[in-house]
Design an enzyme around this catalytic site. Structure first.
Site, PDB file in Angstrom:
ATOM      1  N   HIS A  94      -6.964  -6.685  -1.204  1.00  0.00           N
ATOM      2  CA  HIS A  94      -5.940  -5.678  -0.920  1.00  0.00           C
ATOM      3  C   HIS A  94      -5.021  -6.035   0.242  1.00  0.00           C
ATOM      4  O   HIS A  94      -3.844  -5.696   0.225  1.00  0.00           O
ATOM      5  CB  HIS A  94      -6.630  -4.339  -0.637  1.00  0.00           C
ATOM      6  CG  HIS A  94      -5.679  -3.224  -0.360  1.00  0.00           C
ATOM      7  ND1 HIS A  94      -4.872  -2.688  -1.342  1.00  0.00           N
ATOM      8  CD2 HIS A  94      -5.385  -2.541   0.783  1.00  0.00           C
ATOM      9  CE1 HIS A  94      -4.129  -1.720  -0.812  1.00  0.00           C
ATOM     10  NE2 HIS A  94      -4.429  -1.616   0.466  1.00  0.00           N
ATOM     11  N   ASP A 108       0.859  -1.192   0.000  1.00  0.00           N
ATOM     12  CA  ASP A 108       0.000   0.000   0.000  1.00  0.00           C
ATOM     13  C   ASP A 108       0.900   1.249   0.000  1.00  0.00           C
ATOM     14  O   ASP A 108       1.823   1.340  -0.810  1.00  0.00           O
ATOM     15  CB  ASP A 108      -0.959  -0.065   1.199  1.00  0.00           C
ATOM     16  CG  ASP A 108      -2.024   1.015   1.199  1.00  0.00           C
ATOM     17  OD1 ASP A 108      -3.003   0.889   0.455  1.00  0.00           O
ATOM     18  OD2 ASP A 108      -1.871   1.984   1.960  1.00  0.00           O
TER      19      ASP A 108
END
Length: 325
Positions: free
Chosen positions: A302, A107
């Site tokens: 994610h 991320d």
């Protein structure tokens, strides 16, 4: 192996909380939003067991890391720009007596680790991107580009408003963590074909207001894990992490003279169903990262470190052993 207790070091004006296990070639893991060093809880022991020195820190604005003078998270938005974020990692290496490390980021931490060899090439032995690819500097301000293509409600554009997202997500931290930390609910194909406009435009603040039973995807955290995150963000709030986003324009403006070649071994691991950091974003990375190996973890969203830890650990440790053992 339990998650280690931190040691605290003075680095770049911070009292930095650093968590490590193992010995050998150092591997530094950089987390994203809204994460912590704890987000690498499954990777630290695996990397240590593979014969490497596994290191993760609560980064600037997060967890138990604070300003060394005030004892709080740094106050100014500019304190969270890329010069500070990469500078923190260099200062940490200095304090730990490390010349070079392999940097692994997920991320927002992925943006940090891909910038490390551009800004501090003498301190980087290799780079691992988890979901986050190397992204070349664009011709226009990235916030303006996101605003033009996805609108004011796109989450990164929305995050630019000081105080707005901070208040929205800070008023019920437990709910916010349940919102963020969920397994992948759909495949990319289903998302592209059937997701509502708010989802396609990544209007996360609007999705946050949808009734919880409609969020989709199974909760990712155990009660113990959720309690760990809840305690951390109750202490800091979300402003520090959100301030990383508020430096997109500043980082773009101040990076115009940087090289765009990553001249160290690189590993890129994508998640097949990450609707934000989509696997196709890695296409063309080879021109910027000549020594690049790429993989895609199937049936994964994610939060790769927690959603598919065994698969991720296997890819990372195999590559580390082949390239650095």
């Amino acid at each position: 192996m339990s998650f280690p207790e931190p040691k605290f070091i003075e680095a770049n004006g911070l009292k930095l909380a650093v968590y490590e296990q193992g010995t050998g070639v150092p591997v530094v893991m950089c987390h994203g939003f809204p994460e912590l060093a704890y987000s690498w809880r499954h990777q630290i022991p695996a990397i240590a067991d593979a014969g490497f020195r596994a290191i993760a820190a609560d980064q600037r604005g997060y967890g138990r890391t604070v300003d060394a003078t005030t004892g709080k998270i740094p106050a100014a938005i500019e304190d969270y720009d890329m010069e500070h974020l990469t500078g923190d990692m260099v200062a940490m290496l200095d304090e730990l007596g490390i010349d070079k490390a392999i940097f692994c980021g997920h991320d927002w931490g992925g943006f940090v680790v891909w910038q490390m060899p551009l800004r501090h090439p003498d301190r980087v032995a290799g780079v691992i991107g988890v979901n986050t690819p190397f992204i070349a500097r664009g011709p226009i301000d990235p916030i303006e580009a996101m605003r033009a293509t996805m609108g004011e409600d796109m989450y990164i554009v929305f995050f630019q408003k000081p105080g707005a997202a901070d208040e929205l997500f800070g008023k019920d931290i437990a709910k916010s963590l349940r919102f963020w930390y969920r397994k992948s609910a759909v495949t990319l194909e289903d998302f592209d074909n059937a997701a509502p406009d708010a989802a396609k435009n990544l209007a996360l603040a609007k999705l946050f207001e949808v009734p919880e039973e409609e969020w989709g995807g199974d909760p990712l955290l155990t009660a113990e894990e959720a309690a760990y995150y809840h305690e951390a963000f109750t202490s800091t709030g979300f402003t520090g992490g959100l301030n990383w986003y508020r430096n997109f324009t500043r980082n773009w403006e101040r990076s115009k003279d940087l090289p765009e070649k990553v001249n160290v071994p690189c590993l890129m691991i994508s998640a097949a169903n990450d609707v934000v950091l989509r696997p196709e974003l890695t296409e063309g990375m080879e021109q910027f990262c000549p020594d690049l190996e790429k993989h895609i973890i199937p049936d994964c969203g994610h939060w790769t470190q927690a959603e598919k830890p065994d698969e991720l650990n296997a890819l990372i440790t195999d590559w580390l052993k082949r390239r650095f053992a």
